[in-house]
Structures are given as C-alpha cells and as structure tokens.
Write an enzyme that holds these catalytic residues in place. Structure first.
Site, short mmCIF file in Angstrom:
data_model
loop_
_atom_site.label_atom_id
_atom_site.label_comp_id
_atom_site.label_asym_id
_atom_site.label_seq_id
_atom_site.Cartn_x
_atom_site.Cartn_y
_atom_site.Cartn_z
CG HIS A 89 -10.55 3.74 1.73
ND1 HIS A 89 -11.18 4.06 2.98
CD2 HIS A 89 -9.27 3.74 1.95
CE1 HIS A 89 -10.10 4.36 3.97
NE2 HIS A 89 -9.18 4.23 3.47
CG ASN A 90 -10.99 -1.05 -3.74
OD1 ASN A 90 -11.51 -0.06 -3.87
ND2 ASN A 90 -9.96 -1.69 -4.54
CG HIS A 91 -9.01 -4.59 1.06
ND1 HIS A 91 -7.92 -5.36 1.40
CD2 HIS A 91 -9.56 -5.29 -0.21
CE1 HIS A 91 -7.79 -6.46 0.24
NE2 HIS A 91 -8.76 -6.08 -0.61
NE ARG A 110 -6.22 12.63 6.35
CZ ARG A 110 -7.11 11.88 6.31
NH1 ARG A 110 -8.22 12.26 6.82
NH2 ARG A 110 -6.83 10.51 6.33
CD GLN A 151 -9.53 8.53 7.97
OE1 GLN A 151 -9.86 9.28 7.21
NE2 GLN A 151 -8.32 7.71 7.98
CG HIS A 179 -1.88 1.19 1.17
ND1 HIS A 179 -3.08 1.27 0.61
CD2 HIS A 179 -1.81 2.41 1.80
CE1 HIS A 179 -3.59 2.31 0.79
NE2 HIS A 179 -2.89 2.94 1.62
#
Lengths: 273, 800
Positions: free
Chosen positions: B140-142, B161, B367, B77
């Site tokens: 942001h699939n998983h 961001r 976040q 990632h």
C-alpha cells in the site's frame, strides 16, 4: 457450588477482541463460559441474571471513541443498569480486563466509594509516555483479603502479566488524589500495583510503570471486593508457553500467573454459593 | 469531468442522474488518449483501441460506468499486465514473468500440501487435520505516501479482508516498511514530498491502529531505510489466517443473491487502482487524495465476526473482498471465476452521502466491505447474522448465467459488458534491458578499533532495535504467541515469530521474512536469491520446517526498460532458488510504478516465509542461554561485503554482493532442522545484516551473558581481515549455541558441512573477540552493546 456448575458470561460488543482467549481460560479451569454479543443478551435479559459471574473482556469497544470504554459503559447503564446493580448486590463477581476495566470505571462501578456513582470517580487516561504499549510487566498484590479474586494470592506476591493499551494511566481527580488514595487503601480496594521484578514499587518509573499510573495502580476492586478491574491481561499469562522467555527457563510451571486471578474468581464462587 | 474543449467527447444522457455516453466510436487516437486521461481510467492507447473495437462491434458508445469498469479491471494493480504480458529481454521473449518464473516453481514442485495457490485472494496451504493456513501480503505504497496513517491502516484492513475473502479467521499480521532516512534534510525535500519522519510516524501508527483495534497480533516485520524511499514509502502488509476446509465454500451459482456487507460507500477511494498504477508526482497529493480510503477497523472487526458465523453455518456459496476497483471488480471477478454473469442494482448500495454518480458508486474503494454470494433460501439468515453484529448488509443484485455484467441505476441499464471481454485485455508487450551497475569495490585499511565499529553498526538504522515501533503493535492479543518479536526481558530480536493457533494441538506456524534492498542496488538477481535464503534461514532458526514463500515486488515504472530488466533478473532468481530450496511460492503481489521526483525506488523484493513447527515446545530462541555453552558458526564466510551494512557505514556500496550457494545451504539447513528436532540446539540466530559481529552481539546481550570468540576458527574463504570476517554478509550461515553434553551429537549431524566451534559463553558481562593473530579486536560490555542497539534509532527502545 461445584466448579463445573459455575456459569461465566463474557459480554462483547463491536470492538471487543479478547473474549475468546478469556473464555478459553475459564473453560480450561473447568467452568462453563459463554460469549454473547449484547444484542443477544438484550433479547433475554432474564437469562443474563442466571449467570454467576460477568466478564468485560479487553478490546476497543465502539472503537474507544470519546474515551476508552465510555460508550459501552453508558450503553450498559442505560439498557442493563438495573440488572447490573442486582448482579452486584447479590455479590456475584464481575471482572473487567483492560478495556473492561475502562468500562467499569466509566460505569461508576469502580471504585464506587459510596456505591455505584453517577459519574466516573477515576479515569484511565492516555498513557505517559504516550502511545500504545505492549509489554510484560510485574505487578504486586496489595490487597489484604477484601478482593474476592485474590484471596488466595499472598500479600506482596509479584505476578508477571502483559499489558497492551494506550489508555491505562489510572488517575483520580488531581485535587482529591490523596484523599481518594487513602480511601482506596482504607477500604482495601487497592489490588495490584506496577513494580520491578523484585517487587519494589515502580514509583512511576517507565517502563516498570508502563503508563504513568498514579501510585503505580494497575488494578482495583470495589468496596465489597466483588468487582475487579485491571489493565494487565491475565488471560495472556495463563499458559506457560505464553511467557516471554520460557525458552530460557529449565523448569516451567504449568501455568502463568494470570491463572491465579481467574481461578480466584471461581474459588470464591465455589465457596460462597 | 469534461473540459470545454473536449466536451463533445462526452454526451450527458437524458436521465435524472449523471451518466455520460463516451463518444468512443468516432474518436481518433489523440482523442482516445484524451478520454483515457480525462476520465482517469489510465488505459494505454492500445487498450483504448481495444475498447473502441469492442463497442464498435456492438454498434454503440460505452457509458462512463462501462469505461470505468474496464479501466479498473485492466489496471496494472488489478490485472498485473507486466507480470502477465510479454517481455522482450535481449534476444529472449518471455511470455509472462509470472508463469515462466514464479508459478513455475510451485507447479514443478507440486507439493501435496498446497491447497490453493495464486488462485484465491490468498495462498492456502494445509496445516493440521482439517485446518489450512491462508496467507497474503499486499503493498500500500502510494496511499501511504499521500496520507501515511490512512494509507497504512487501509493497507492492513485490505489484506485482512483478503484473508476473510477465503473464509479464514485472521490470526496474525506482518508488516515490512521502507522509509527515507529519518534525518533527511528538510531543505532537500522536493515539493509534494513529505518528510520521512512524518511518514514513519504516520505509517507505523496506522498499522498499529488497525491490527490492535481488530485484535489481531502484529507478529513479524522489518523496517528499512534508504534514500530512494524518501519520495515513495514502501508499505507491505501481510495477514495469516486459519480456515477449516469443511467450511470452505466456493461455488456461486446462478440465482445466488449478491450481498454487499460492511461499511457504506463514499467518494473515498475513487480510482485507487489507477493511482497505484502511475508514478507519484508533485500533484499527487492534490489530484489523488480521493484515491486514499478512510479506515474503520471496528467496522471490519464486526464484519469478521459475522463472516465467520456465516462460514461456520455454511450460509453463503462464495465470498470476496472489495479492494481495488470496488464493487465493479468484486462482482465481475466472482462472475468470471464461476462462469456466471451478474445483474447489479446500484441504487441499493448504502451511501455515506448523496450525490455520487453511478460510476463512482460502482468503482469506489471505500473500506470494510465484503461481497457474498448467498443462495436465496439462506438470505434471511445471512442478513440476520449481520444485523446481530450491527453490520449493514444489503442485497444489491443477483448472479446470472449469461456471462454478462449488467448494471442498473433506478431501473436504467447503465452498463452491459461481457465478462469474457473484461478478462481478456490486450497483452502488454514491454522491453527490458539489464546493464550491471558499476560500483567500485572500496579499498580502505582495517580499522584498529573494531569495538566502535560494532557499536556503530548496532546503532545503524537498518540494524538498531525497532522496539519503539514494535511495542505499539499488540503482539500478544489472542494469547497464542509462543515466540514473540521481541524476546524476553531484554527484548532481543527473534528471527521469526511463532504462533500456536489451535487449542488442541502443539503445532505452530513460524513467520519470517527476508528483505535487503542494498543488494538490489548491485544486482536484483542476488538480492532475490539472498532474500529467499534469508527468509528461509530466519524460519529454520526457530524451528520452522516445510516452508512456503510469498513474493512481493516493489519496483519502478515497468515501461522503462532498465527497471523492467532488473525485475526480470529478480524473477529468474526466484525460480532458481525457490526451486533449489524446494520452497514453493503460494501467493504474491507486485507493485510497480514506484517512482517519485527522486526517481525510482531501489528494487525491493520482500520474501515472506511461512513454516510449520511440528511441536512448539521444541522451538529455539536467539538469546544465549547459559555460561559454558559452546558457540558454533555453521556455514562459510566469504569476502562478500557488497551492499553490506559495514560498507554502507563507511560510505560505500561495493560490488561483491553475497551469493547463494544452494546445495551447501540446503545441507546446512537440513542439519540445523535435525539438530533442533533432536533438542540439541539451545540458541540459534541467522547471520545477515551486520554479519557475524552483529549476530553474536545480539545473542549475547539478549541472553545477558558474555562470550569469548576466536575469529581464527571461523571457516572462511579468502579472507585475511578481521573486519571482513566479522561484518561480511555471506549467506548460508547460522550461529548456534550447543551445550557441552550435546557436542558430539551436534557435530555428527553437521558433519559434511563447514562449521567451526568459535567460542564459549562466559559468566562475565564481557563480549571479547580475538582476531586472526590472537590479538583482542573487540572487548566491550554487553550492556554497552545493548545500549547502542536499543537507542540507535531515534532514541530507541525506552521513553519516546
């Protein structure tokens, strides 16, 4: 007073997000317009009273937790209550757009049948059909001259302005619904109703009435006509190029219908003060 | 962390808080793998060995903080091992897919207007005067598969961001989503897989929530449905920002204070990057739940306000977002970028609650946090700005010049690693093979009734109106949307959205996308080619010029050679066609390991195109404008129905995937651009899914007029069937409305390209199409067409 002397204050807090485009509209109309976070305002409350008009812009103040607009409304009443009352008593105009409308209702500043109420007398409840809805709607001008913002808008004129919200269903307490409506009309506090493009009332039919508002109510003012709250966003219908199908029209007006409302406020100030 | 059996691999340090020494020095291969698994760092044996070597040289064991830092930095990632590694493909050895194919386009084209590409958090290109546009698209699939609302919302938050991370003011969001079929039978769902309808509702709500709350309009997107996404939803979130170059600061120096601003740090989002770099399994929900973060858009809205003030007053020397890998990655990436080191005091990090181990604080992906480098003399002012916006900001350390990352917790040194080591992981070597799949080209007779075929196509999930979703996204906020995703009263589908970001200029930005996984089933090469051309065509159709591209790959496990083979094919096409169209890539991202109990997702490449509109007053929408308008098709129609919606409707995939013929397409695109510039085009629509038939129907019902069309006038190659002409998805085609008085001028511009004047706009409400033999093949009211399109997907555009 002269147009260029008019000082408009746009208040903001975490989550307010339509301040810039609203400020832009007032600037374009030739007034002075400042955007301030409430933290900055609290440092100098006196300065707050130097402004001629107050705007509560759209957005999601404090995330709209609890109820849309509720937290900011309580905050203002607690910290700026006296100043706001003075502002209204001096008949300076206040406009609340979308979240701003929700704030004014939660503050008890609208509809304020008997002056500012301690508890909200109405609510902007969750939409029906439920969910966020961003679309252009038609609203019909219903006021007979009490509302200082719309005095120059012809009665029954249809305006095209977008809405974007998930809590905009104007509601009175169920058991007093009709009594409240009568007073609203009697006091000439009803300003805008959702309608079809030809001006026929939406009669609670979706999507002409986009949120299930009681009596298709889109905007109301206080008894004195100096405080206006509405769900549609006049600042998003200000320029011709913001219109949804301008690419189709041969002749375009220079401005959209939203300008009439914002300019109405400035005209009132020009004449009154 | 340690189990009984393997407890000896971890030695608790004698400290008042929880730090472990990892017994790497004496570990054998098996133990290395156990450590990798048990600590959740997700490193391969080769990588673990490299870590072991490093610490052997230093004569000590690593702490858990150190091992976690390395694990985060080296994850797929964060580091993109597959795109940067070596791939053996047949007899070819590819050194870095990224450099060989993607970046190479940009390097060779080397446009002057590219300010910063593949370098910062977002691609930055010149816009107008001192202003640049910053663009980024993320996946942001998983997280969205585990927790649809939170996963999608934090996806939007994360990409916003990225834009703030280059000092840009976010002005628009995009989102492209791929779900399993909404009517998927419940009984067929394997354990741990959520129903597509649930995922669909949650993801779209999450996306709307974040953009709406932050006051950023969501302007462009697409929604696709395919069985392969049932276990692994695909969520692309994009953001576009605008930044004045004279305010763009990036020169962190020794002695600058590291300021952490925004939300507090908690256990949400631990090991998000490791989770993103593995396949989804039955246990993912249980094991990886903490990897999904919690969204708070209002926090980010406040953060944005503060950051833009700090930018405008030039109070900070550098900025980066906290995304994958949390503080650990943000600090070490900044240090690496500016040739610095850093010293961090973890106990200063504001926490949501007590009890976090130092390593958790260091890698948490909570976040709404940003990291700034602030010269000491500006620190007070920076903290004041944050305070005024009700945002918590804390100095947590300082940048040094020794190239070392030092981490302290209560004055105890819990990590010390060289930056150079962190950013030089062992190169991954992977094998790729590509065996073209075999789908039979179907044979079936031409249906007699093409009206019902067209109605069915308009109602099919990939084509039907997404109004139900689009209306839940605010696409008007900021008041700068000139061309909206839903056009006009009748809410037709515009090809691209246009935004006018500067008050004193008529210049606009056109945002469009291209995605068609159906073609990827047949050949990822032609899928990539088609997506590139489609994204460009969509942009050109509204008036976009000087187009830049973003590539976002969602693929299966790259350690499996067949998955990697199709990825290589797609990258090859990216080079070939982006080069041919002279559209550089300016940013991109890959999300691999998209596999679930259902197997891998269909290889899915999203191409996002960002074009410049010189004057928004000249843009063109897709609705037909007035009776007697002439309707042209520009470009040739081939018998290319492989992967088409028409074949899918009939239960086939086919093999004849649409090709891209770049030289001709370029001539057509240039012609359309010139004609738009000269104001000759009244309506323009890209021809893609559902072919000519669907595109024409969309233009007609969005405009509110009927049309009369003659298929015999469509320029075709080797097609003798009406249904194939109507529904082939050949690239390189536009439908255009031109008024009679512009006819000659338009035709003279298009001379040398294949075009046909195929019909006329009528006053009636009838949509009439005559076939090759002059027979009527479609006759239907535009209202009926619109109803099919509007209400095709889950009841459609009206009441939910």
């Amino acid at each position: 007073m002269k147009r260029e002397e008019i000082r408009v204050l746009l208040m903001r807090v975490g989550g307010t997000n339509c301040d810039k485009e609203t400020q832009r509209a007032f600037l374009e109309l030739g007034a002075q317009a400042d955007v301030f976070h409430i933290n900055q305002i609290m440092r100098d409350k006196e300065k707050f009273l130097e402004y001629d008009a107050l705007v509560f812009p759209g957005g999601f103040s404090y995330g709209d937790y609890v109820r849309a607009g509720a937290i900011w409304a309580k905050w203002i009443i607690a910290k700026l209550g006296r100043e706001i009352k003075r502002f209204i008593a001096e008949e300076k105009p206040i406009i609340g757009i979308c979240n701003g409308f929700q704030v004014l209702v939660e503050m008890g500043v609208l509809p304020a049948f008997n002056g500012i109420s301690e508890h909200p007398e109405a609510a902007l409840a969750t939409n029906f059909p439920p969910g966020y809805n961003c679309r252009w709607v038609y609203i019909r001008h219903e006021n007979h001259g009490n509302c200082v913002f719309t005095r120059r808008i012809a009665k029954n004129m249809v305006l095209r302005i977008p809405v974007a919200h998930s809590e905009g269903r104007f509601t009175f307490p169920k058991e007093r619904e009709n009594v409240c409506l009568e007073r609203l009309i009697e006091n000439d506090q009803l300003v805008f109703r959702y309608c079809h493009s030809d001006g026929k009332p939406a009669e609670n039919v979706y999507p002409a009435n986009p949120n299930g508002s009681f009596y298709d109510i889109a905007g109301i003012c206080n008894r004195e006509g100096t405080v206006l709250g509405l769900m549609p966003h006049p600042e998003r219908a200000f320029y011709w190029w913001q219109q949804p199908d301008w690419t189709k029209r041969k002749f375009l007006p220079q401005y959209g219908d939203g300008k009439l409302i914002l300019e109405g406020m400035l005209r009132y100030l020009e004449q009154k003060f | 962390m340690p189990s009984k059996k393997t407890g000896r691999l971890y030695i608790r340090k004698k400290l008042p808080f929880e730090v472990y020494e990892i017994n790497l020095m004496n570990a054998d291969d098996t133990e290395l793998q156990i450590i990798s698994r048990e600590t959740g760092v997700g490193l391969s044996l080769d990588e673990m060995k490299a870590v072991q070597q490093y610490f052997k040289r230093r004569g000590r064991n690593p702490t858990d903080v150190e091992l976690q830092t390395i694990g985060q930095t080296w994850s797929e990632h964060c580091f993109h091992k597959t795109f940067k590694g070596t791939i053996i493909f047949g007899d070819k050895e590819i050194e870095s897919l990224f450099k060989t194919y993607i970046f190479k386009v940009t390097k060779e084209l080397n446009p002057k207007w590219c300010f910063s590409v593949f370098e910062d958090n977002a691609g930055i290109i010149h816009f107008h005067g001192d202003y640049c546009v910053a663009v980024k698209v993320e996946t942001h699939n998983h997280p969205s598969a585990i927790e649809p609302f939170g996963g999608a919302a934090t996806g939007v938050g994360g990409v916003i961001r990225d834009i703030l991370g280059v000092w840009a003011d976010p002005i628009a969001c995009t989102d492209v989503l791929c779900f399993g079929p909404l009517d998927f039978p419940y009984e067929k769902l394997p354990t741990g897989v959520k129903h597509p309808r649930y995922v669909y509702r949650g993801v779209t709500a999450g996306i709307g929530c974040y953009g709406n709350n932050m006051g950023i309009p969501t302007l462009n997107g697409a929604i696709r449905f395919d069985e392969s996404y049932t276990g692994n939803v695909v969520v692309y979130c994009g953001c576009i920002g605008i930044v004045p170059l004279n305010k763009f600061q990036r020169q962190a120096e020794k002695g600058n204070v590291i300021v952490l601003a925004g939300g507090k740090t908690g256990r949400d989002g631990i090991h998000g990057v490791t989770f993103a770099s593995a396949e989804l399994t039955e246990e993912s929900e249980e094991v990886s739940r903490p990897a999904v973060q919690i969204a708070n858009p209002i926090q980010e809205e406040k953060l944005k306000r503060a950051i833009l003030q700090i930018r405008d007053r030039k109070l900070a020397s550098a900025i980066t977002d906290l995304g994958g890998g949390g503080i650990s990655c943000a600090v070490s990436e900044t240090a690496y970028r500016f040739g610095l080191g850093a010293s961090v005091e973890l106990e200063k990090v504001p926490l949501k609650y007590g009890g976090l181990a130092p390593w958790e604080i260091y890698v948490s992906e909570s976040q709404e946090r940003m990291l700034l480098a602030v010269p000491r003399n500006h620190l007070k002012k920076v903290l004041e700005v944050f305070e005024d916006e009700d945002v918590e900001a804390t100095p947590i350390g300082v940048y040094t010049d020794d190239g070392l990352i030092r981490v302290y917790y209560q004055s105890e040194n819990v990590a010390e690693v060289e930056v150079s080591f962190l950013f030089n992981p062992p190169k991954a070597i992977r094998r790729a093979v590509w065996v073209p799949p075999r789908f039979e080209e179907p044979e079936f007779p031409e249906p007699k009734d093409l009206t019902s075929t067209l109605l069915n196509l308009l109602a099919s999930p990939n084509i039907a109106s997404k109004e139900n979703v689009i209306r839940t996204y605010d696409h008007e906020v900021k008041g700068n949307t000139v061309l909206k995703p839903l056009h006009g009263e009748l809410a037709g589908p515009n090809d691209a959205a246009v935004i006018k970001p500067l008050d004193d200029s008529w210049k606009g930005i056109a945002i469009s996308c291209g995605i068609n996984p159906n073609y990827g089933k047949i050949d990822a090469y032609w899928m990539a080619a088609s997506n590139i051309e489609e994204a460009i065509r969509n942009n050109v159709a509204v008036g976009g010029t000087r187009i830049a591209l973003l590539d976002n790959f969602t693929w299966g496990n790259p350690e499996k050679p067949d998955r990697l083979g199709s990825l290589v094919r797609a990258c090859q096409a990216c080079y070939d066609f982006a080069k041919a169209f002279e559209t550089p890539f300016i940013s991109g991202k890959d999300s691999l390991y998209n596999e679930s109990p259902f197997g891998p997702v269909t290889p899915t490449l999203l191409i996002t195109a960002v074009g410049i509109v010189e004057d928004v007053r000249n843009i063109v929408s897709m609705d037909i404008k007035a009776p007697n308008g002439l309707i042209y098709i520009v470009g040739e129609t081939f018998q290319e129905l492989g992967g088409s919606e028409y074949y899918v409707l009939n239960g086939f995939i086919g093999n004849s995937v649409p090709k891209v013929r770049a030289p001709q397409a370029r001539r057509i695109i240039r012609g359309i651009q010139t004609a738009i510039e000269q104001g000759l085009i009244k309506a323009c629509h890209d021809v893609s899914e559902g072919g000519l038939g669907v595109a024409l129907a969309e233009m007609a019902f969005s405009g509110g007029y009927g049309v009369e069309i003659d298929l015999a006038r469509v320029p075709v190659r080797d097609i003798i069937r009406n249904d194939f002409i109507l529904f082939s998805e050949s690239n390189g085609r536009f439908l255009v409305e031109v008024s009679e008085k512009s006819r000659e001028e338009f035709e003279s511009i298009m001379r040398g390209t294949p075009y046909g004047l195929i019909g006329i706009v009528t006053q009636s409400q009838h949509f009439c199409i005559r076939g090759l033999k002059g027979e009527t093949v479609i006759d239907v009211s535009i209202r009926e067409l619109m109803q099919s399109w509007k209400f095709g997907l889950e009841g459609g555009g009206s009441v939910k």
